[in-house]
Design an enzyme around this catalytic site. Structure first.
Site, mmCIF file in Angstrom:
data_model
loop_
_atom_site.group_PDB
_atom_site.id
_atom_site.type_symbol
_atom_site.label_atom_id
_atom_site.label_comp_id
_atom_site.label_asym_id
_atom_site.label_seq_id
_atom_site.Cartn_x
_atom_site.Cartn_y
_atom_site.Cartn_z
ATOM 1 N N GLU A 182 -5.533 -9.735 3.461
ATOM 2 C CA GLU A 182 -6.235 -9.325 4.725
ATOM 3 C C GLU A 182 -6.565 -10.446 4.621
ATOM 4 O OE1 GLU A 182 -3.972 -5.727 3.953
ATOM 5 O OE2 GLU A 182 -4.274 -7.197 2.787
ATOM 6 N N GLU A 193 0.664 -1.178 0.133
ATOM 7 C CA GLU A 193 0.143 0.394 -0.229
ATOM 8 C C GLU A 193 1.000 1.121 -0.084
ATOM 9 O OE1 GLU A 193 -4.033 -0.972 2.182
ATOM 10 O OE2 GLU A 193 -2.222 -1.475 3.342
#
Length: 268
Positions: free
Chosen positions: A142, A122
């Site tokens: 995730e 990210e």
């Protein structure tokens, strides 16, 4: 030679898991993730990274910011335990902190090798350029924790590669190898693992050779018009072009072109 940077802000008195190096001769600053072997990013580190980006963006010595890491992996992601210990208010700021490279007016390069997972991915997605090697693997894992990306990963990725590929990556926690990352437009450039530093140095030198004000204007225009209708984007581009028309750097660039010499840009 680069020197380790210290900060007046007491919140940056002791950096958690990284350091900052300044090379004034090259007009660059390096944010170096330094928690080997996997450079796991802690919760406090996210806050500090934001503050560091904001500080470097105001530092007149710095033209280009590089994010790189010690060892064979950029980052395997965040400190999992830290998510359970953080307050909801703190967690709500995660995306804002990791978006700091995108908000910076200066160009930001991510030098990625090995694992680049979770917040490591990210953070890299928020940078302007991503140089990778054949060892690079990108992932947003995730879902394996019963969670989704929380620092802008799925949103930024969808803009780059579209909804079908983003669902494949996010909903399956799928790893993307270097070849796919380059083919899909996630990576800017792919080099041999041994050449990552050399390729990063070359890109820094190239970016520094351009006009600072033109670089800042181009980055902001492209960021601001990413979601704009074509007519609005063209209109804003015209206004930016008109503003730069009055700059000393544009005058210098035109004169240097006609005089067949290298321009000397000052950012004015």
């Amino acid at each position: 030679m680069p020197s380790v940077m210290t900060f007046a802000d007491p919140r940056l008195a002791t950096l958690d898991g990284f350091r900052v190096e300044i090379d004034e001769a090259q007009q660059r600053a390096d944010i170096v993730l330094d928690r080997p072997p996997f450079n796991i990013v802690s919760m406090p580190e996210r806050d500090q990274l934001r503050l560091v980006f904001e500080t470097l963006d105001e530092d007149a010595r710095v033209r280009v910011i590089v994010v790189r890491a010690i060892g064979e992996h950029f980052s395997s992601g965040g400190n999992i335990k830290g998510f359970m210990e953080a307050t909801p208010e703190h967690v709500s700021k995660l995306a804002w902190n990791i978006a700091a490279p995108a908000r910076a007016a200066k160009p930001v390069i991510a030098a990625n090798r090995g694992y680049c997972f979770g917040v490591g991915f990210e953070l890299s997605l928020a940078c302007d350029f991503r140089i990778i090697t054949e060892t690079t693997q990108y992932a947003l894992p995730e879902q394996k924790l019963g969670q989704i990306p929380g620092s802008g990963g799925s949103a930024r990725l969808q803009k780059m590669v579209g909804i079908t590929r983003t669902k494949d990556i996010v909903m399956r926690s799928r790893r993307i190898n270097a070849e796919q990352a380059l083919a899909w437009g996630i990576a800017t450039e792919k080099v041999a693992d041994a050449d990552l530093e050399k390729a990063t140095d070359a890109l820094v030198a190239e970016l520094v050779s351009f006009s600072p004000i033109a670089q800042r204007t181009a980055k902001k225009l492209l960021n601001d018009t990413e979601d704009s209708p074509l007519a609005i984007a063209i209109e804003l581009e015209g206004h930016c072009y008109s503003r730069l028309r009055q700059s000393h750097d544009f005058k210098e660039g035109v004169e240097a072109f006609h005089e067949k010499r290298k321009p000397v840009f000052t950012g004015i």
